[in-house]
Scaffold this motif. Sequence first.
Motif, PDB file in Angstrom:
ATOM      1  N   ALA A  48      59.697 107.690 -58.587  1.00  0.00           N
ATOM      2  CA  ALA A  48      60.137 108.028 -57.236  1.00  0.00           C
ATOM      3  C   ALA A  48      59.679 106.966 -56.253  1.00  0.00           C
ATOM      4  O   ALA A  48      58.655 106.303 -56.459  1.00  0.00           O
ATOM      5  N   ARG A  49      60.429 106.784 -55.199  1.00  0.00           N
ATOM      6  CA  ARG A  49      59.965 105.978 -54.075  1.00  0.00           C
ATOM      7  C   ARG A  49      58.874 106.753 -53.346  1.00  0.00           C
ATOM      8  O   ARG A  49      58.826 107.987 -53.389  1.00  0.00           O
ATOM      9  N   GLY A  50      58.028 106.033 -52.634  1.00  0.00           N
ATOM     10  CA  GLY A  50      56.977 106.708 -51.893  1.00  0.00           C
ATOM     11  C   GLY A  50      57.510 107.680 -50.866  1.00  0.00           C
ATOM     12  O   GLY A  50      56.905 108.722 -50.599  1.00  0.00           O
ATOM     13  N   ASN A  51      58.677 107.360 -50.287  1.00  0.00           N
ATOM     14  CA  ASN A  51      59.253 108.207 -49.244  1.00  0.00           C
ATOM     15  C   ASN A  51      60.466 109.001 -49.722  1.00  0.00           C
ATOM     16  O   ASN A  51      61.208 109.547 -48.907  1.00  0.00           O
ATOM     17  N   THR A  52      60.666 109.074 -51.030  1.00  0.00           N
ATOM     18  CA  THR A  52      61.700 109.965 -51.562  1.00  0.00           C
ATOM     19  C   THR A  52      61.388 111.401 -51.161  1.00  0.00           C
ATOM     20  O   THR A  52      60.224 111.814 -51.124  1.00  0.00           O
ATOM     21  N   ILE A  53      62.411 112.180 -50.866  1.00  0.00           N
ATOM     22  CA  ILE A  53      62.252 113.617 -50.614  1.00  0.00           C
ATOM     23  C   ILE A  53      62.575 114.343 -51.910  1.00  0.00           C
ATOM     24  O   ILE A  53      63.686 114.234 -52.439  1.00  0.00           O
ATOM     25  N   THR A  54      61.611 115.090 -52.427  1.00  0.00           N
ATOM     26  CA  THR A  54      61.821 115.798 -53.686  1.00  0.00           C
ATOM     27  C   THR A  54      61.170 117.177 -53.615  1.00  0.00           C
ATOM     28  O   THR A  54      60.697 117.603 -52.566  1.00  0.00           O
ATOM     29  N   GLY A  55      61.175 117.872 -54.737  1.00  0.00           N
ATOM     30  CA  GLY A  55      60.625 119.224 -54.743  1.00  0.00           C
ATOM     31  C   GLY A  55      61.687 120.247 -54.393  1.00  0.00           C
ATOM     32  O   GLY A  55      62.752 120.286 -54.994  1.00  0.00           O
ATOM     33  N   SER A  56      61.396 121.079 -53.393  1.00  0.00           N
ATOM     34  CA  SER A  56      62.271 122.199 -53.017  1.00  0.00           C
ATOM     35  C   SER A  56      62.562 123.064 -54.245  1.00  0.00           C
ATOM     36  O   SER A  56      63.709 123.389 -54.548  1.00  0.00           O
ATOM     37  N   ILE A  57      61.490 123.412 -54.953  1.00  0.00           N
ATOM     38  CA  ILE A  57      61.627 124.209 -56.174  1.00  0.00           C
ATOM     39  C   ILE A  57      61.858 125.662 -55.782  1.00  0.00           C
ATOM     40  O   ILE A  57      60.972 126.329 -55.250  1.00  0.00           O
ATOM     41  N   GLY A  58      63.044 126.137 -56.025  1.00  0.00           N
ATOM     42  CA  GLY A  58      63.381 127.505 -55.659  1.00  0.00           C
ATOM     43  C   GLY A  58      64.879 127.733 -55.728  1.00  0.00           C
ATOM     44  O   GLY A  58      65.648 126.812 -55.997  1.00  0.00           O
ATOM     45  N   VAL A  59      65.269 128.969 -55.489  1.00  0.00           N
ATOM     46  CA  VAL A  59      66.678 129.384 -55.586  1.00  0.00           C
ATOM     47  C   VAL A  59      67.044 130.138 -54.316  1.00  0.00           C
ATOM     48  O   VAL A  59      66.231 130.898 -53.768  1.00  0.00           O
ATOM     49  N   ILE A  60      68.265 129.928 -53.851  1.00  0.00           N
ATOM     50  CA  ILE A  60      68.734 130.610 -52.646  1.00  0.00           C
ATOM     51  C   ILE A  60      70.088 131.256 -52.904  1.00  0.00           C
ATOM     52  O   ILE A  60      70.919 130.710 -53.629  1.00  0.00           O
ATOM     53  N   PHE A  61      70.272 132.431 -52.339  1.00  0.00           N
ATOM     54  CA  PHE A  61      71.557 133.131 -52.399  1.00  0.00           C
ATOM     55  C   PHE A  61      71.883 133.543 -50.971  1.00  0.00           C
ATOM     56  O   PHE A  61      71.254 134.439 -50.416  1.00  0.00           O
ATOM     57  N   SER A  62      72.829 132.865 -50.349  1.00  0.00           N
ATOM     58  CA  SER A  62      73.151 133.149 -48.949  1.00  0.00           C
ATOM     59  C   SER A  62      74.562 133.702 -48.841  1.00  0.00           C
ATOM     60  O   SER A  62      75.428 133.403 -49.667  1.00  0.00           O
ATOM     61  N   PHE A  63      74.776 134.503 -47.809  1.00  0.00           N
ATOM     62  CA  PHE A  63      76.081 135.128 -47.595  1.00  0.00           C
ATOM     63  C   PHE A  63      76.220 135.458 -46.109  1.00  0.00           C
ATOM     64  O   PHE A  63      75.237 135.743 -45.427  1.00  0.00           O
ATOM     65  N   PRO A  64      77.433 135.422 -45.591  1.00  0.00           N
ATOM     66  CA  PRO A  64      77.643 135.748 -44.177  1.00  0.00           C
ATOM     67  C   PRO A  64      77.647 137.268 -43.961  1.00  0.00           C
ATOM     68  O   PRO A  64      77.957 138.035 -44.874  1.00  0.00           O
TER      69      PRO A  64
END
Length: 311
Positions: free
Chosen positions: A135-151
């Motif tokens: 990875a680059r030092g300033n890469t954005i990574t992670g966000s480990i999780g799941v989302i279920f969105s609905f209007p």
Amino acid sequence: MISEAELIVDRRRLKRSLTLWRVLAVLLAVAAIAALVWSGGSGRRFENHIARVGIDGLITGDQKTLDLLKEIEEANQVRGVILRIDSPGGTTAGSEALYDALRKVAAKKPVVAVMDTVAASGGYITALAADRIVARGNTITGSIGVIFSFPEVSRLLDTIGVRMEELKSGELKAEPSPYKPVTDKARAVSMEMVRDGYDWFTGLVAERRQLPMPRVQELSDGRVYTGRQALQVKLVDELGGEEKAVAWLETEKKLAAKLPIVDWEPRRSSTAGLGFSAADIVLRALGLEGLKAAAERAKLDGLLVLWHPAL
């Protein structure tokens, strides 16, 4: 003195000769274009090389990418693979399909992931399929999780005087519904689905990064990390770029030095068969290429492993 008959014969002979050369010129042009599309457009070579595969934008598990990975898996001339990831993620099912295809490739040849600007959520799942993550030092990574969105637009419908009636076979059919507030039961069932996807994701992290599950759960609250932070918590192996990936392939996997790196790209269906899309060209010319990405995001449905603050 040349007779008129002999002149006519000469002219006909010249015409036949010109026709032959014109046909040959057309065939050569067609062959040149075909070679350009085959070698330059799709990046195939018939010598030993390292395949470079770009995983960009939203991950949906599209068949063209899966077919490409199958070709790479079976190509004897591909000695190793570099994944260049620049993706905020996508659908959970699409990320799963991509992960499985990459693991099949990795069973036959070494795979290194190189994270560019963003490799979050489904982008990080893609990286987990590799044998090493850079990875680059300033890469954005992670966000480990799941989302279920609905209007949920019931108040808007009330305001404009519209009421939706539903006849359905069970109380949880088509729930949660955008036409009424979500019920406690529908929320609980949806959360069970999110939790199941989350358990799958964190299980991948624990297995591939050799981390104890309690530690993975600490890291998996949805936050994003810079590359430097990810290295500290062992979500990536090394900081750098493609040169680090190549060095690892040569030193750890004993690939021959100075192997060429060849871009492999999915075959594209195009209006003229030359590897370009007329719609893409128009959007690019108008400076509106972002509209295409926005439209793709709007079509996403189901469980998502996606980091998308712009939405």
